[in-house]
Design an enzyme around this catalytic site. Structure first.
Site, PDB file in Angstrom:
ATOM      1  CB  SER A 424      -8.936   1.766 -10.136  1.00 15.03           C
ATOM      2  OG  SER A 424      -8.452   1.433 -11.393  1.00 15.03           O
ATOM      3  N   PRO A 425      -8.171  -0.314  -7.790  1.00 15.44           N
ATOM      4  CG  PRO A 425      -6.275  -1.655  -7.936  1.00 15.44           C
ATOM      5  CD  PRO A 425      -7.500  -1.263  -8.680  1.00 15.44           C
ATOM      6  CD  GLN A 502      -3.333  -3.827  -6.725  1.00 12.48           C
ATOM      7  OE1 GLN A 502      -3.069  -2.914  -5.942  1.00 12.48           O
ATOM      8  NE2 GLN A 502      -3.520  -3.618  -8.028  1.00 12.48           N
ATOM      9  CE1 TYR A 584       4.402   1.163  -4.178  1.00  8.52           C
ATOM     10  CE2 TYR A 584       2.718   0.340  -5.655  1.00  8.52           C
ATOM     11  CZ  TYR A 584       3.183   1.307  -4.792  1.00  8.52           C
ATOM     12  OH  TYR A 584       2.433   2.424  -4.544  1.00  8.52           O
TER      13      TYR A 584
END
Length: 793
Positions: A424-425, A502, A584
């Site tokens: 995962s990021p 990403q 975000y």
């Protein structure tokens, strides 16, 4: 004690006999509205584990029940003309009438007073009549007592979406059988199991809208039964269906299931506790056969608590505390199972082997390794089938090896992943002026060499004012591009993993401190201005106030994303992801909690997605066509009025139309008012819905921390990839470690990928050169000119 049980079902009867056995001086009365030995319904099902609990509680009752049981180990699934069989499940069926007879006889043997044909209209009057110290409300799912004291019990009743009818047949079924039939109106399913020497339960179920479309709402009872006989003629093999509800007219035999949850199980009236038990306190869907199990185990626990506590209040408090946890576990599994059957259409495009596996693991109580324990031959055959199918789809010759599902290959566009595990990021807050340095080389390189098929770099920001913190990496200068190129080259040279970038913009959550200095808190100095879809303050009274983005802001930010996309291509990344989650900037447009715009970017979901889609399309046009692009979304805001899983499916469809290859299904972090429901694999259902309703590849993320989790998700078709975060922080070689832990003895991280498909160094160099050429060809510039343009901004 003087105890009155209102309702002579399994809960009231079993509690009464256990309490009488515990202390013969208790005076216990069970009041039942029906005649002696009357009951409605057909058979009930217990697992072997439940039988063990009964044997420990009262051996004579358990022995009598066991002698009357029909036992089987196999489950059969009939789907699209195929039959899939799995063994080792250990179930027992008994007629409900026979079960009640056994419990009634044991109560009489111990001296419990049974009062039949008495309708209790007023529990308080009954309590006074019998001088009760304790009243047990075991009066079923339509409990009058629960309704009367609803303010105390605080029930939540959710009437579910399927209609079902409880029938029987004289045909004997040697396995627990699930049959699925597609009609012009939609899908019907039957749950079938034998419970005595000559009778089987036969439940037919279908969503409400299908039931109405088929005209069953206007049929007589006889016509409805005839419809079911014709529909499941293949399973019935000439036998008819039987009803034991002659008192019901028309379509009244078709009912819906009420999911009942009570916050409190005890009410005090004039100092006398009135305690809910069984269906009066909670229900669990019949598809995992647990309603009677829960009722009997309620009785066991309450009797045990009274045996351990001299004080009634203490006993009742312990009862609720202990049972509430166990019931929650069962209800959670039952909800998963129930929702699977409500949405058979979602899985109907699957081939029979995967459809059957999905059904077997629908509750998430049964996992891949648990299935292997039950029936190793079935799992080995399924793994072999799944590996061949994955190889065909990926263009890889897999042979006949049975592989753990997470180790099967996966292809998107021109990128072939050796397995289904992604790192995962995860924000590391370790960059200097946006530059990814030695820390990132070590962090990402170690995880690429640890066995994962795909490694995501953390959210990388498209401009300096797009960063979450000053320590976040960027992709807005030549130094950033070259730093990432170094890391990408290392990954490619030293592993057969792919690496993804990403890209995102922090929006209203920017200009904050690294999490260990105070998560989401603004910088003590040097803050930069923030923008969002609409004016907002993420942390009320603490965060900076972000202003609403103007059209000129949107144009500039779009170009920032495109420039970063071109730089990612020059850096050699294999995969690109657009971050549209977690509050975000792009997420702030999608969620109605943060988007209050009145222009073309506000209002409907389609309008709210307009700007994120605009950015995505521009990036897709700039990104090499043979490389995939994914989108991370918040599939659930966990706040009333926010994004829901239904919305997530619509969002996924919009991005699919725009050219997205995969949806990365996360959730939350949009509002501090969120109330997420955590648990293992808690976000996997979002990936499941996106994949199987929107028809686009998906990635599951969130509390996936064992190979068993990943194997179950991939094998069931709930997602195409599993992203594992925190476990990879603790152990960079998590994938290799889990492979060893489940006993897979392949030779290294790429064992699931035949050796001839692993790129050598020369092939790697050719691939890198081709990536540079593609990046240049997409802009009409040479690689050197691309770099120069990036440097110029």
């Amino acid at each position: 004690m003087n105890i009155v049980c209102i309702g002579g079902g399994p809960a009231g009867l079993y509690f009464s006999l256990l309490m009488k056995k515990q202390n013969p001086d208790h005076r216990i009365t069970v009041i039942e509205r029906n005649r002696p030995y009357d009951t409605f319904g057909w058979g009930v099902v217990f697992s072997d584990q439940t039988l063990g609990n009964l044997a420990n509680a009262d051996e004579p009752t358990a022995r009598a029940i066991l002698q009357a049981f029909n036992h089987w180990d196999d489950i059969e699934i009939h789907f699209k003309g195929q039959t899939v069989r799995s063994g080792g499940h250990g179930f027992c069926g008994i007629g409900r009438k026979r079960l009640l007879n056994i419990l009634q006889a044991r109560c009489e043997e111990l001296g419990v007073q049974l009062v039949f044909e008495t309708e209790v209209q007023d529990d308080q009057a009954i309590a006074k009549q019998y001088g009760a110290d304790l009243v047990i409300a075991s009066d079923g799912l339509n409990s009058r007592i629960r309704t009367r004291y609803a303010a105390s019990y605080q029930p939540e009743i959710d009437q579910r979406h399927c209609r079902f009818v409880w029938l029987g047949t004289r045909k004997k079924f040697e396995a627990f059988t699930f049959a699925f039939r597609q009609t012009p109106h939609g899908w019907f399913q039957a749950h079938i199991y034998q419970y005595d020497g000559d009778t089987s339960t036969f439940i037919v179920e279908t969503p409400e809208h299908v039931w109405r479309a088929a005209g069953l709402d206007s049929m007589s009872q006889e016509e409805g039964i005839a419809f079911c006989e014709a529909l499941f003629a293949e399973e019935l093999d000439g036998h008819g269906l039987l009803s034991n509800s002659p008192h019901l007219r028309g379509s009244a035999q078709w009912i819906t299931f009420p999911r009942i949850v009570c916050r409190q199980w005890v009410h005090h009236e004039d100092g006398v506790p009135v305690v809910l038990m069984g269906d009066a306190a909670h229900t669990a869907h019949y598809s995992i056969g647990s309603g009677t199990k829960l009722a009997l185990e309620d009785a066991i626990e309450l009797a045990r608590c009274f045996g351990q506590h001299d004080d009634s209040d203490a006993a009742l408090a312990a009862y609720q505390q202990l049972r509430a946890i166990e019931v929650l576990k069962i209800q959670s599994a039952a909800r998963n199972s129930m929702e699977w059957f409500e949405n058979v259409e979602r899985y109907s495009a699957m081939e029979a082997p995967q459809f059957a596996y999905s059904m077997l693991t629908r509750s998430q109580r049964i996992s891949h390794e648990n299935l292997r324990l039950r029936d190793p031959a079935y799992v080995a055959d399924y793994e072999q089938w799944l590996a061949r199918r994955a190889g065909e789809q990926a263009g890889v010759e897999m042979g006949d090896e049975a592989l753990p599902p997470m180790l099967t290959p996966f292809r998107l566009r021109g990128v072939l992943l050796k397995n289904r595990i992604a790192v995962s990021p995860m924000a590391q807050y370790s960059a200097v002026d946006g530059v990814a340095g030695d820390y990132h080389l070590m962090h990402l390189g170690a995880r690429a060499m640890g066995g994962a098929g795909l490694v995501f770099a953390e959210m990388t920001c498209v401009s300096a004012d797009a960063r979450i913190t000053p320590a976040c990496p960027g992709m807005y200068s030549e130094a950033h591009t070259q730093a990432w190129r170094r890391i990408v080259d290392f990954v490619h040279a030293n592993s057969d993993a792919k690496i993804a970038l990403q890209l995102g913009h922090a929006g209203a959550k920017g200009s904050t401190r690294p999490m260990w200095d105070g998560i989401d808190l603004p910088l003590s100095e040097g803050n930069w201005p923030l923008i969002s879809a609409s004016e907002q303050q993420y942390l009320a009274g603490v965060s900076q106030v972000a202003r609403a983005a103007t059209e000129s802001d949107l144009a500039r930010i779009e170009q920032d994303f495109v420039r970063a996309t071109l730089a990612a291509a020059v850096a050699g990344f294999d995969w690109l992801e657009l971050h549209c989650a977690h509050g975000y900037l792009l997420s702030s447009f999608i969620s109605p909690l943060t988007n209050r715009r009145s222009d073309e970017y506000g209002g409907s979901l389609e309008n709210r997605c307009r700007y994120p889609l605009r950015v995505f399309r521009a990036m897709r046009a700039a990104w090499p066509q043979d490389k995939p692009m994914s989108v991370r979304i918040s599939a659930h805001d966990w706040v009333e009025g926010g994004i829901t899983p239904d919305d997530a499916v619509r969002i996924a469809r919009l991005f699919k139309q725009a050219g997205a290859d995969l949806i990365d299904c996360s959730s939350g972090q949009v509002s501090k008012l969120e109330q997420p429901v955590y648990g293992r694999m808690f976000q996997a259902p979002f990936a499941d819905r996106v994949r199987n309703e929107a028809g686009i590849a998906s990635m599951a993320v969130g509390s996936i921390f064992e190979a068993d989790h990943a194997n179950s998700i991939i094998a069931a078709g709930r997602a195409d990839l599993c992203a594992v975060g925190r476990p990879h922080l603790a152990n960079p070689a998590w994938t290799l470690t889990e492979m060893a832990r489940i006993g897979y003895n392949g030779a290294g991280a790429g064992a699931a990928w035949p050796k001839q498909y692993r790129p050598g160094q020369q092939q790697l160099e050719r691939n890198l050169q081709r990536e540079r050429q593609l990046a240049a060809a997409n802009t009409g510039l040479t690689p050197q000119q691309v770099a120069a343009r990036l440097l110029e901004g």
